[in-house]
Design an enzyme around this catalytic site. Sequence first.
Site, mmCIF file in Angstrom:
data_model
loop_
_atom_site.group_PDB
_atom_site.id
_atom_site.type_symbol
_atom_site.label_atom_id
_atom_site.label_comp_id
_atom_site.label_asym_id
_atom_site.label_seq_id
_atom_site.Cartn_x
_atom_site.Cartn_y
_atom_site.Cartn_z
ATOM 1 N N ASN A 191 0.859 -1.206 0.195
ATOM 2 C CA ASN A 191 0.062 -0.150 0.123
ATOM 3 C C ASN A 191 0.735 0.912 -0.050
ATOM 4 O O ASN A 191 0.497 2.512 -0.593
ATOM 5 C CB ASN A 191 -1.395 0.133 1.020
ATOM 6 C CG ASN A 191 -2.076 -1.279 0.845
ATOM 7 O OD1 ASN A 191 -2.352 -1.443 -0.226
ATOM 8 N ND2 ASN A 191 -2.275 -1.523 2.189
ATOM 9 N N GLU A 237 -8.663 -0.355 5.734
ATOM 10 C CA GLU A 237 -7.856 1.357 4.875
ATOM 11 C C GLU A 237 -6.176 1.313 4.250
ATOM 12 O O GLU A 237 -5.834 0.125 4.725
ATOM 13 C CB GLU A 237 -7.379 1.974 5.908
ATOM 14 C CG GLU A 237 -9.070 2.793 6.709
ATOM 15 C CD GLU A 237 -9.349 3.728 5.899
ATOM 16 O OE1 GLU A 237 -9.392 3.820 5.226
ATOM 17 O OE2 GLU A 237 -10.396 3.367 6.276
ATOM 18 N N CYS A 238 -6.378 1.770 3.301
ATOM 19 C CA CYS A 238 -4.939 1.204 1.975
ATOM 20 C C CYS A 238 -4.243 2.041 2.697
ATOM 21 O O CYS A 238 -2.758 1.799 2.260
ATOM 22 C CB CYS A 238 -5.029 1.327 1.104
ATOM 23 S SG CYS A 238 -5.160 3.358 0.062
ATOM 24 N N GLY A 239 -4.451 2.733 3.928
ATOM 25 C CA GLY A 239 -2.986 3.814 4.024
ATOM 26 C C GLY A 239 -3.427 4.864 3.181
ATOM 27 O O GLY A 239 -2.700 6.497 4.773
ATOM 28 N N ILE A 240 -3.920 5.201 2.238
ATOM 29 C CA ILE A 240 -4.285 6.830 2.302
ATOM 30 C C ILE A 240 -4.993 8.126 3.252
ATOM 31 O O ILE A 240 -4.405 9.283 3.716
ATOM 32 C CB ILE A 240 -5.044 6.665 0.566
ATOM 33 C CG1 ILE A 240 -3.943 6.666 0.093
ATOM 34 C CG2 ILE A 240 -5.821 8.624 0.324
ATOM 35 C CD1 ILE A 240 -4.743 5.781 -1.633
#
EC number: 1.8.4.8
Length: 241
Positions: A128, A234-237
């Site tokens: 990610n 969540e992908c981290g963004i």
Amino acid sequence: MTALPAASITSSAFDDLDALNAQLEGLHADQRVAWALQHGPQNAALSSSFGAQSAVTLHLLSQQRPDIPVILIDTGYLFPETYRFADALTERLKLNLKVYRPLVSRAWMEARHGRLWEQGMVGIDQYNNLRKVEPMRRALDELEVGTWFTGLRRSQSGGRAQTPIVQKRGERYKISPIADWTDRDVWQYLQAHDLPYHPLWEQGYVSIGDFHTTRRWEPGMREEDTRFFGLKRECGIHEDI
């Protein structure tokens, strides 16, 4: 709910975000957008995954600022349907699409690290960061974005349940104008404006990201269970930026 007049909230409201959010809760989504465009920092942009219900915020923002940059992070692993959906909405809504990609190609990343998404949480987080977080951070910096609009909604996952309408991330303000919307609100807006869901919606995909870490929804599953093998949502963004 009776909406408050947006004009009653001034730019100085950014000094007290708790009070500002309380006031913005009383506005309709289009009023929140109008207020943020008028009073927020220069260089507004909207990020979009062109996912299941993305047409809502794309329409909402482009109606008020047709030339607003729309940031799409192309990981190289999106569904073919997502690319076609992005093309169709870009043409229909005349979007000012800005596509950002990772610095390393799919093949080179896999040669270096293997299939990171199959390597547990550590691998997923590294994936990610390489393919989503870094390109988004670069996009926001290069476009000098001061007001960042997103389509985050509280009902999407437990981790998003407390999403405020406005929050400060570094020197940037992040605006989620439909944070309080339900799935029904989304459906009603799409119907009212003759807007489509993502093509995979009808096949049972309720949250759509990369093809290798997205699965169909099945009875008994939460929406977040359809992403990253149920390990995370969540992908981290929206965590790291």
